[in-house]
Design a protein around this motif. Sequence first.
Motif, short mmCIF file in Angstrom:
data_model
loop_
_atom_site.label_atom_id
_atom_site.label_comp_id
_atom_site.label_asym_id
_atom_site.label_seq_id
_atom_site.Cartn_x
_atom_site.Cartn_y
_atom_site.Cartn_z
N SER A 9 82.85 43.99 3.78
CA SER A 9 82.16 43.25 2.72
C SER A 9 81.63 41.92 3.24
CB SER A 9 83.10 43.02 1.54
OG SER A 9 84.22 42.26 1.95
N GLN A 10 82.39 41.26 4.12
CA GLN A 10 81.93 40.00 4.68
C GLN A 10 80.66 40.20 5.52
OE1 GLN A 10 85.74 38.95 6.55
NE2 GLN A 10 85.67 36.99 5.44
N LEU A 11 80.71 41.23 6.37
CA LEU A 11 79.54 41.51 7.21
C LEU A 11 78.33 41.90 6.36
CD1 LEU A 11 80.98 43.52 10.25
CD2 LEU A 11 79.96 41.24 10.27
N ASN A 12 78.61 42.65 5.31
CA ASN A 12 77.53 43.07 4.42
C ASN A 12 76.88 41.86 3.75
OD1 ASN A 12 75.94 45.08 3.12
ND2 ASN A 12 77.13 44.73 1.25
N ASN A 13 77.73 40.88 3.34
CA ASN A 13 77.21 39.67 2.71
C ASN A 13 76.38 38.85 3.69
OD1 ASN A 13 78.37 40.20 0.22
ND2 ASN A 13 80.28 39.12 0.71
N ILE A 14 76.87 38.73 4.91
CA ILE A 14 76.13 37.98 5.93
C ILE A 14 74.79 38.66 6.23
CG2 ILE A 14 76.14 37.24 8.35
CD1 ILE A 14 79.20 36.96 8.08
N SER A 15 74.82 39.99 6.35
CA SER A 15 73.59 40.74 6.61
C SER A 15 72.58 40.55 5.49
CB SER A 15 73.90 42.23 6.78
OG SER A 15 74.79 42.45 7.84
N THR A 16 73.09 40.58 4.26
CA THR A 16 72.20 40.41 3.10
C THR A 16 71.57 39.02 3.10
OG1 THR A 16 73.56 41.94 1.81
CG2 THR A 16 72.06 40.51 0.59
N GLN A 17 72.38 38.00 3.42
CA GLN A 17 71.87 36.63 3.46
C GLN A 17 70.78 36.48 4.54
OE1 GLN A 17 75.17 33.97 3.99
NE2 GLN A 17 76.13 34.53 2.05
N ILE A 18 71.02 37.08 5.71
CA ILE A 18 70.04 37.01 6.80
C ILE A 18 68.74 37.69 6.40
CG2 ILE A 18 69.54 37.83 9.13
CD1 ILE A 18 72.47 37.33 9.83
N LEU A 19 68.86 38.86 5.77
CA LEU A 19 67.65 39.57 5.35
C LEU A 19 66.90 38.80 4.28
CD1 LEU A 19 69.00 43.25 5.22
CD2 LEU A 19 67.29 42.33 6.80
N ASN A 20 67.62 38.15 3.39
CA ASN A 20 66.97 37.34 2.36
C ASN A 20 66.20 36.18 2.98
OD1 ASN A 20 67.87 38.93 0.24
ND2 ASN A 20 69.73 37.71 -0.08
N PHE A 21 66.80 35.53 3.98
CA PHE A 21 66.11 34.44 4.68
C PHE A 21 64.85 34.95 5.38
CE2 PHE A 21 69.97 31.67 4.54
CZ PHE A 21 69.33 30.49 4.16
N LEU A 22 64.98 36.12 6.04
CA LEU A 22 63.84 36.66 6.80
C LEU A 22 62.70 37.10 5.88
CD1 LEU A 22 65.76 38.78 9.48
CD2 LEU A 22 64.43 36.70 9.89
N ASN A 23 63.01 37.45 4.65
CA ASN A 23 61.99 37.91 3.72
C ASN A 23 61.34 36.79 2.93
OD1 ASN A 23 62.16 40.67 4.34
ND2 ASN A 23 63.97 40.91 3.04
N LYS A 24 61.78 35.55 3.20
CA LYS A 24 61.16 34.41 2.52
C LYS A 24 59.71 34.25 2.99
CE LYS A 24 65.09 31.39 1.46
NZ LYS A 24 65.71 30.08 1.72
N THR A 25 58.85 33.81 2.09
CA THR A 25 57.44 33.60 2.44
C THR A 25 57.25 32.42 3.36
OG1 THR A 25 57.18 32.33 0.40
CG2 THR A 25 56.56 34.67 0.33
N SER A 26 58.09 31.40 3.23
CA SER A 26 57.99 30.22 4.10
C SER A 26 59.27 30.07 4.90
CB SER A 26 57.75 28.96 3.26
OG SER A 26 58.80 28.77 2.34
N ILE A 27 59.15 30.24 6.19
CA ILE A 27 60.31 30.13 7.07
C ILE A 27 59.85 29.39 8.32
CG2 ILE A 27 59.90 32.40 8.11
CD1 ILE A 27 62.96 32.69 8.31
N SER A 28 60.65 28.47 8.81
CA SER A 28 60.27 27.62 9.93
C SER A 28 60.86 28.13 11.23
CB SER A 28 60.74 26.19 9.67
OG SER A 28 62.16 26.14 9.67
N PRO A 29 60.29 27.74 12.37
CA PRO A 29 60.85 28.14 13.67
C PRO A 29 62.31 27.72 13.85
CG PRO A 29 58.63 27.27 13.95
CD PRO A 29 59.01 27.04 12.52
N SER A 30 62.68 26.54 13.32
CA SER A 30 64.07 26.10 13.46
C SER A 30 65.02 27.04 12.72
CB SER A 30 64.23 24.67 12.94
OG SER A 30 63.87 24.59 11.57
#
Length: 664
Positions: A9-30
């Motif tokens: 469940s922890q890994l699943n939560n982390i994976s979901t958070q990463i995917l949510n960040f990657l799917n954002k319309t505005s994301i910076s190189p940092s």
Amino acid sequence: MPLTTKSYSQLNNISTQILNFLNKTSISPSQISQIQAQIIHNNLHFNTTIAHNFISVSKSLGLFNSAYNLYTKLIKKPHIFICNTLIQECSHSEIPVLKQNSISMYVHMHKESIFPNNYTYPFVLKSLSDLKELKLGKSVHTHVVKWGYVCDIYVQNSLLNLYASCGEIEFCQQVFDEMPERDVVSWTILIMGYRDCGKFGDALVVFEKMKDSGVAPNRVTMVNALSACANCGALDMGMLIHDEIRRSGWAMDVILGTSLIDMYGKCGKIEHGFWVFQEMKHRNVYTWNAVIRGLALAKSGEEAVRWFFIMERENVKPDEVTLVAVLCACAHTGMVEQGREIFSWLMNEKYGFPPGVKHYACMVDLIARSGHLEEALSMITDMPMEPTKSVWGGLLAGSRLHGNQELSEFAAWKLIGLAPRNSAYYVVLANLYGAMGRWNDAEKIRALMKERGLSKDLGSSSVELEDQKDLLELLRSPNLQVLSIQRCPHVTDETIAKIASGCPLLRELDISFCYQISHKSIALIGQHCPNLQILRRNLMTQVNPSQQEPFVPREYVDTCPQDGDSEAAAIGKFMAQLVQLEIQFSKLTNKGLALISEGCINLEHLDLFGCTNVTSRDIANASSNLKQLKTLKKPTQLCLESQTERYGHWQLYDDRFQTDFFRI
């Protein structure tokens, strides 16, 4: 913390958070760097979903190298899906270095024993095609054969595109012939390949075969076929394609409409192009360019300039091609002052770009033709770039037109310096010396041609004729050596008889798709043309029943008098001197093939691709008589009979894989 101590469940939560960040319309190189750190820290670099999104976002931000290094350095053997994603992103890039990375990734897979699949090869082959890496492409072709993906139509289409893009149309045709199934993309790539290498007639022959096979063309097919029509002046075929577009009910979009206007303009029927122009709801600068260029070719300079000004009023910004077309129109019709004015606007960068070498060439041509030779020469010397052949050619044409032999000689020598292998310039200079009475110099030029292994090229013309009287009027030339009258269903035995008796020096003849010609014509040609070495006789006598209106009128096909074996008998009896024969003819049987092999023992190239009634045994028996035979194209149904024979010729490139590929 090690991966084993984290709950699912922890890994699943982390994976979901990463995917949510990657799917954002505005994301910076940092943020990408932070996400990469989280992927490494939590051992999520094996997650294919995260990998796909991370690679795509990294590429969009110009950080592809970090993603590439992550999945090639940190993981020795990434999942095939991750490898394919990396290769796909590289292949779709416009940057050559990134395209090279897709090939490097394939090499990495090979080194680490990561087995490719059918999704790998289309992307690798696309990069090789874009980079024109023919040698490496042949090596990958051997891997396609070894891994058993030769029946995958997407892989095969990618191979077709590779060979077509590299100008290897023979390999492209060979791959096409060996394909177990073909779709509209396969046919379109082959048409495009022939068009790009300048074999416009062959491109149209493939287009007709495609129609006959029951494969419906798409918009891309039509655009490529129209381009071939435009470049070889095949107006009748172009009009038939236009009719096919109307019957299909397709909307006249910008690309299709522009292609039709370009075809009509280059075929001398720009008024038909205007009708298409009026039908189009949307137009771009290329559409306007096609109209102006068509008017320029029709020597309607005033109309071309008028449409140029209309284009500006419509707020369509001209480009470099537009200005070349309008200046060319001024040159063709002697509109000197108008041309000067437009060129001055160009010099003042009214259109946002300075004049290029083609604009200077048009102006030199315009000024020289008007008799201002010194001004034209001064313009050449003041050019900010090196003059090209078209620039010196314009000066030469103007100088000869106005009898300035000294300047003509100067321009001719410049052309020879730029193109020392072009025999036409030597001939012009030799003729110029002859006109000046300088016979010794003329003889020196001809000796120079001989020393450099050059010969005068044969003249050729391409015209579309309305009836047989026009054809016979045109062919009153006993020196004619090459003749193509393909796609002329109205030509009969009577016409061929007059051609044969009037053109005894013929050495190459194409009478494809001439449905009213019988074996009598073949015999007459053989009797009256003893120098004939190349004969093309391509027929489509089997019209697909689903095709309501074939490109060749059905009445010609249904009543055609050909008997394949009778024609073969005439070829074998009267054309023993042939070295190349293309007889794509469904009515030919084993009897006719045997007669050809017995009579034409000097054949070096034989094309039987359309001969659907002959068998492998028939071909083997015929080949035993043809000791000089170098190339043989079998009928399509026989190309698939022997797996060993089918792919043996690709294996010779496999030993180059180690030496060439691992240098990357």
